[in-house]
Design a protein around this motif. Sequence first.
Motif, PDB file in Angstrom:
ATOM      1  N   ASP A 151       0.978  -1.344  -0.013  1.00 23.58           N
ATOM      2  CA  ASP A 151       0.104  -0.019   0.082  1.00 23.58           C
ATOM      3  C   ASP A 151       0.763   1.328   0.064  1.00 23.58           C
ATOM      4  OD1 ASP A 151      -1.933   1.839   0.180  1.00 23.58           O
ATOM      5  OD2 ASP A 151      -2.839   1.410   2.232  1.00 23.58           O
ATOM      6  N   PRO A 152       1.487   1.464  -0.874  1.00 26.26           N
ATOM      7  CA  PRO A 152       2.156   2.636  -1.270  1.00 26.26           C
ATOM      8  C   PRO A 152       1.849   4.168  -0.824  1.00 26.26           C
ATOM      9  CG  PRO A 152       1.837   2.056  -3.366  1.00 26.26           C
ATOM     10  CD  PRO A 152       1.314   1.004  -2.441  1.00 26.26           C
ATOM     11  N   ALA A 153       0.517   4.227  -1.001  1.00 22.16           N
ATOM     12  CA  ALA A 153      -0.353   5.260  -0.653  1.00 22.16           C
ATOM     13  C   ALA A 153      -0.400   5.796   0.656  1.00 22.16           C
ATOM     14  CB  ALA A 153      -1.551   5.644  -1.427  1.00 22.16           C
ATOM     15  N   GLY A 154      -0.597   4.686   1.369  1.00 18.53           N
ATOM     16  CA  GLY A 154      -0.715   4.768   2.974  1.00 18.53           C
ATOM     17  C   GLY A 154      -2.100   5.580   3.160  1.00 18.53           C
ATOM     18  N   MET A 155      -1.847   6.381   4.363  1.00 19.07           N
ATOM     19  CA  MET A 155      -3.202   7.279   4.907  1.00 19.07           C
ATOM     20  C   MET A 155      -2.768   8.515   5.086  1.00 19.07           C
ATOM     21  SD  MET A 155      -4.805   4.458   7.646  1.00 19.07           S
ATOM     22  CE  MET A 155      -3.287   4.911   8.654  1.00 19.07           C
ATOM     23  N   HIS A 156      -3.662   9.666   5.202  1.00 14.20           N
ATOM     24  CA  HIS A 156      -3.196  10.996   5.301  1.00 14.20           C
ATOM     25  C   HIS A 156      -4.220  11.504   6.538  1.00 14.20           C
ATOM     26  CE1 HIS A 156      -6.546  12.050   2.670  1.00 14.20           C
ATOM     27  NE2 HIS A 156      -6.482  13.123   3.218  1.00 14.20           N
ATOM     28  N   ARG A 157      -3.850  12.489   7.157  1.00 13.73           N
ATOM     29  CA  ARG A 157      -4.962  13.186   7.978  1.00 13.73           C
ATOM     30  C   ARG A 157      -4.324  14.730   8.124  1.00 13.73           C
ATOM     31  NH1 ARG A 157      -4.975  12.601  14.847  1.00 13.73           N
ATOM     32  NH2 ARG A 157      -6.692  13.975  15.056  1.00 13.73           N
ATOM     33  N   ILE A 158      -5.318  15.428   7.979  1.00 12.83           N
ATOM     34  CA  ILE A 158      -5.268  16.952   7.923  1.00 12.83           C
ATOM     35  C   ILE A 158      -5.598  17.552   9.443  1.00 12.83           C
ATOM     36  CG2 ILE A 158      -6.246  19.064   6.911  1.00 12.83           C
ATOM     37  CD1 ILE A 158      -6.471  17.877   4.205  1.00 12.83           C
ATOM     38  N   ILE A 159      -4.752  18.246   9.770  1.00  7.77           N
ATOM     39  CA  ILE A 159      -4.762  18.952  11.295  1.00  7.77           C
ATOM     40  C   ILE A 159      -4.869  20.404  11.280  1.00  7.77           C
ATOM     41  CG2 ILE A 159      -3.768  18.926  13.550  1.00  7.77           C
ATOM     42  CD1 ILE A 159      -2.226  16.637  12.736  1.00  7.77           C
ATOM     43  N   ASP A 160      -5.979  20.999  11.535  1.00  4.77           N
ATOM     44  CA  ASP A 160      -6.359  22.344  11.552  1.00  4.77           C
ATOM     45  C   ASP A 160      -5.810  23.143  12.972  1.00  4.77           C
ATOM     46  OD1 ASP A 160      -7.040  24.885  11.582  1.00  4.77           O
ATOM     47  OD2 ASP A 160      -9.013  24.631  10.275  1.00  4.77           O
ATOM     48  N   LEU A 161      -5.146  23.923  12.915  1.00  3.52           N
ATOM     49  CA  LEU A 161      -4.463  24.325  14.384  1.00  3.52           C
ATOM     50  C   LEU A 161      -5.309  25.506  14.761  1.00  3.52           C
ATOM     51  CD1 LEU A 161      -0.624  24.352  13.841  1.00  3.52           C
ATOM     52  CD2 LEU A 161      -1.964  22.773  15.062  1.00  3.52           C
ATOM     53  N   ASP A 162      -6.583  25.635  14.218  1.00  2.21           N
ATOM     54  CA  ASP A 162      -7.361  26.700  14.667  1.00  2.21           C
ATOM     55  C   ASP A 162      -8.161  26.088  15.770  1.00  2.21           C
ATOM     56  OD1 ASP A 162      -9.156  28.335  15.121  1.00  2.21           O
ATOM     57  OD2 ASP A 162     -10.039  28.978  13.276  1.00  2.21           O
ATOM     58  N   LEU A 163      -7.920  26.131  17.221  1.00  2.00           N
ATOM     59  CA  LEU A 163      -8.287  25.426  18.093  1.00  2.00           C
ATOM     60  C   LEU A 163      -9.895  25.788  18.381  1.00  2.00           C
ATOM     61  CD1 LEU A 163      -5.705  25.099  20.631  1.00  2.00           C
ATOM     62  CD2 LEU A 163      -6.205  23.464  19.035  1.00  2.00           C
ATOM     63  N   SER A 164     -10.264  26.887  17.761  1.00  2.00           N
ATOM     64  CA  SER A 164     -11.679  27.494  18.050  1.00  2.00           C
ATOM     65  C   SER A 164     -12.562  26.359  17.327  1.00  2.00           C
ATOM     66  CB  SER A 164     -11.777  28.734  17.522  1.00  2.00           C
ATOM     67  OG  SER A 164     -11.590  28.706  16.248  1.00  2.00           O
ATOM     68  N   ARG A 165     -12.000  25.600  16.554  1.00  2.00           N
ATOM     69  CA  ARG A 165     -12.828  24.703  15.740  1.00  2.00           C
ATOM     70  C   ARG A 165     -13.104  23.384  16.168  1.00  2.00           C
ATOM     71  NH1 ARG A 165     -11.071  25.248   9.337  1.00  2.00           N
ATOM     72  NH2 ARG A 165     -11.367  27.598   9.103  1.00  2.00           N
ATOM     73  N   TYR A 166     -12.352  23.232  17.319  1.00  2.35           N
ATOM     74  CA  TYR A 166     -12.339  22.092  18.085  1.00  2.35           C
ATOM     75  C   TYR A 166     -12.959  22.030  19.364  1.00  2.35           C
ATOM     76  CZ  TYR A 166      -8.774  20.394  15.056  1.00  2.35           C
ATOM     77  OH  TYR A 166      -8.047  20.058  13.521  1.00  2.35           O
ATOM     78  N   ASP A 167     -14.108  22.104  19.467  1.00  5.64           N
ATOM     79  CA  ASP A 167     -15.281  22.417  20.798  1.00  5.64           C
ATOM     80  C   ASP A 167     -14.602  22.090  21.854  1.00  5.64           C
ATOM     81  OD1 ASP A 167     -16.657  24.054  18.889  1.00  5.64           O
ATOM     82  OD2 ASP A 167     -18.219  22.473  18.690  1.00  5.64           O
ATOM     83  N   GLN A 168     -14.141  20.691  22.190  1.00  6.63           N
ATOM     84  CA  GLN A 168     -13.947  20.019  23.426  1.00  6.63           C
ATOM     85  C   GLN A 168     -12.629  20.713  23.872  1.00  6.63           C
ATOM     86  OE1 GLN A 168     -15.911  18.295  25.299  1.00  6.63           O
ATOM     87  NE2 GLN A 168     -17.366  18.527  23.709  1.00  6.63           N
ATOM     88  N   LEU A 169     -11.617  20.922  22.724  1.00  4.70           N
ATOM     89  CA  LEU A 169     -10.236  21.423  23.109  1.00  4.70           C
ATOM     90  C   LEU A 169     -10.618  22.888  23.614  1.00  4.70           C
ATOM     91  CD1 LEU A 169      -8.046  20.163  20.394  1.00  4.70           C
ATOM     92  CD2 LEU A 169      -8.087  19.489  22.817  1.00  4.70           C
ATOM     93  N   ALA A 170     -11.283  23.689  22.822  1.00  3.60           N
ATOM     94  CA  ALA A 170     -11.701  25.139  23.104  1.00  3.60           C
ATOM     95  C   ALA A 170     -12.378  25.216  24.777  1.00  3.60           C
ATOM     96  CB  ALA A 170     -12.601  25.762  22.218  1.00  3.60           C
ATOM     97  N   LYS A 171     -13.212  24.456  24.957  1.00  5.06           N
ATOM     98  CA  LYS A 171     -13.875  24.151  26.111  1.00  5.06           C
ATOM     99  C   LYS A 171     -12.891  24.194  27.259  1.00  5.06           C
ATOM    100  CE  LYS A 171     -18.327  23.148  24.544  1.00  5.06           C
ATOM    101  NZ  LYS A 171     -19.715  22.147  24.659  1.00  5.06           N
ATOM    102  N   ARG A 172     -12.020  23.058  27.024  1.00  4.95           N
ATOM    103  CA  ARG A 172     -11.049  22.582  27.860  1.00  4.95           C
ATOM    104  C   ARG A 172      -9.875  23.983  28.141  1.00  4.95           C
ATOM    105  NH1 ARG A 172      -7.653  17.453  26.349  1.00  4.95           N
ATOM    106  NH2 ARG A 172      -9.670  16.741  26.077  1.00  4.95           N
TER     107      ARG A 172
END
Length: 546
Positions: A151-172
Motif C-alpha cells: 500500500d504505497p499510498a498509505g493514509m493521510h490526516r489534515i490537522i487544523d491548528l485553529d483550536l476554536s474549531r475544536y469545541d472540546q479543546l476550546a472548552k478545555r
Amino acid sequence: MIKKLVVIGLLGTKLDHVSRRKDRWQQWRPTVAACQQPDLLVDRLELLFDRKSTSLADRVAADIESVSPETAVKLHSLVMEDPWDFEDVYATLYSFARDYPFDTDREEYLIHITTGSHVSQICLFLLTESRHFPGCLLQTSPSGRQRGHSDPAGMHRIIDLDLSRYDQLAKRFQQEHRESQSFLKAGIETRDDDFNALIQRIEQVTLATTAPILLTGPTGAGKTQLAKRIFQLKRNRGLVAGDLVEVNCATIRGDQAMSTLFGHKKGAFTGATSDRPGLLKAADGGVLFLDEIGELGLDEQAMLLRAIEEKRFLSVGSDDATASDFQLIAGTNRDLLAEVAAGTFREDLLTRINLWTFTLPGLADRRDDIDPNLDFELARFAESAGRKVSMNRESRKRFLAFAADPSTPWRGNFRDLNAAVTRMATLASGGRIGIDQVDEEIARLRRNWGIGHDGAGAREVADSHAVLAGVLQPDQIDAIDHFDRVQLAEVIRVCRRSKSLSAAGRSLFQVSRLAKQRPNDADRLRKYLQKFGLNWDAVSAARGAR
C-alpha cells in the motif's frame, strides 16, 4: 472559485529514500504518498531539501511526475548546517515562509510534517501555528492494515491548528483559563467587571512572558498576595523551577540594601565575615518580588537595571560578575513618574519595568466585591482560629450597608476589612456575629478614620446648592424642596464617584435591592433623575467634582 491545493514539505532523507530494487514502487514514501491520496488532489508540491540531497530530490520529483502528473513539483534548496540545531532550522524555515508569495485567496496550503528531523517537524508546527505558514498540517502514514509494500499510498490526516474549531479543546482551554483567573483571585467570585478584566489580562501575561511585571496601587490593595499567586501559578504550570524571593525595599537602606540584594564577598566591609550570595542570586530560576521598589536608592536601582538587562551583577567587593536569571515582579504605592521627575527614581529603570503595569484598585473602588470578600475573610479566620464563625442575616445586611456606603473611606483597603472581620469573629458569641458586634465594629472604624456617625469628615462634603448649581439653573433649584435638594445632591455625588449608572444605582439602593429578585438599579436611578430633568451624562460629566 475552487482554490488550488499546495503542499509544502521537507524531503525525508531516509523515509523518501528511493530503492534501486524493482519493487520500489511498492514502498511507502511519505512525500510521494502525499501526492497519491485518492481524495487529495495536489496541484503543486513545494519540496524543501538540503543541498546535500539534490539528487534524491530530483528522483522523488520524477517519481511524483509518474504517479501524479497533475502535480507540479517545485524544488527549493535550503542551507541547514545542522538539522538538529533548533535555532538554525527555525531561522531557515522562517526565512522561507517570510519570502514565499502566499496567495490565500487563490490557494489552500497544507504543511507536510511527516518527514525531516524532529527539530524540523517542531519548527514547521510552530510556524504554522503562528500563521507564518497560513495553512493546516498534513500528516501521512503507512496503512494500518498493510504495513508492508502493498500500500504505497498509505493514509493521510489534515490537522487544523485553529483550536476554536475544536469545541472540546476550546472548552478545555477556557476552563483552564477560568481556573487560573480564579486562582489569582484566591477563589473569590469577584463581581467588579473592571477588576475581573484586570485579572484576566494578568493571567494572560503571567503565562506568556518572563518580562518584568509592575504592580501599583494603594497600600492594602493586595499587591503582595497577588505577586505570590502569580508565582504559584507559574510554578503550577512548570514555567519556573526556582523559588519566590520576596523583599520589602522599605526595610533595607544603604550598604545593607546592596549586600541584601546583590550579596558581598568576605571582607568587603566591616562585619563581612563570610561570603553572602544575596537575594538576586537566591531568585535564580525563579521570581524576585521587590515590594515598594520606589524605596530603593539610586545606586541600587542602577545595579538592578543591569541585573535585569544582562542577567549579571557585581556583588559588593567582588570583581567577578554573578549570573542570575529571574523574573522580576515589582510593587509600589508611589507615583514612579513623579519620582522620576523629582530625580529619586531612574527613568531607564522605570522604562524597563514598566512593560506590564497593572494598577490594583482600592477597596473603596470595588464596593461590589465587599460581599464575596466578607465570606473570604470569614473563611480565613476559620482556618487560622480553628473555629467557624458566621453572621446572621441582619448583621450581614447592616455591615454591608455600611461597607458599601460611598462615605465609608476604607483607607486601609483590604487590611481594614480583614481586621474588621477578625475583631468581629473573635468577639462573636456562640460562633455567630450579631448586631452588637457589627455596631461596635462600625463605631471603631469610624473612630479610627476620624469620621462622625454620618460619615462627615471622610472628606469635605460640598455644599448641596453648589453641587446642584453644576447641573441645574437657579430657578430650577429654587423649585425644589430643601429636603429633595439634599437628597438629589448626594445622589449626584454618588454618580460622580461611580463608574457607571448601574454602579451608582447599586450604591444608592444597597439595602432595598436585596429584597428584590431582579433588582434594576440603573432603571430606578434613571427614573429618579428624570424627575428633575436630569440624566446620567449630565450628572457624571464632572466626574471628579464633589
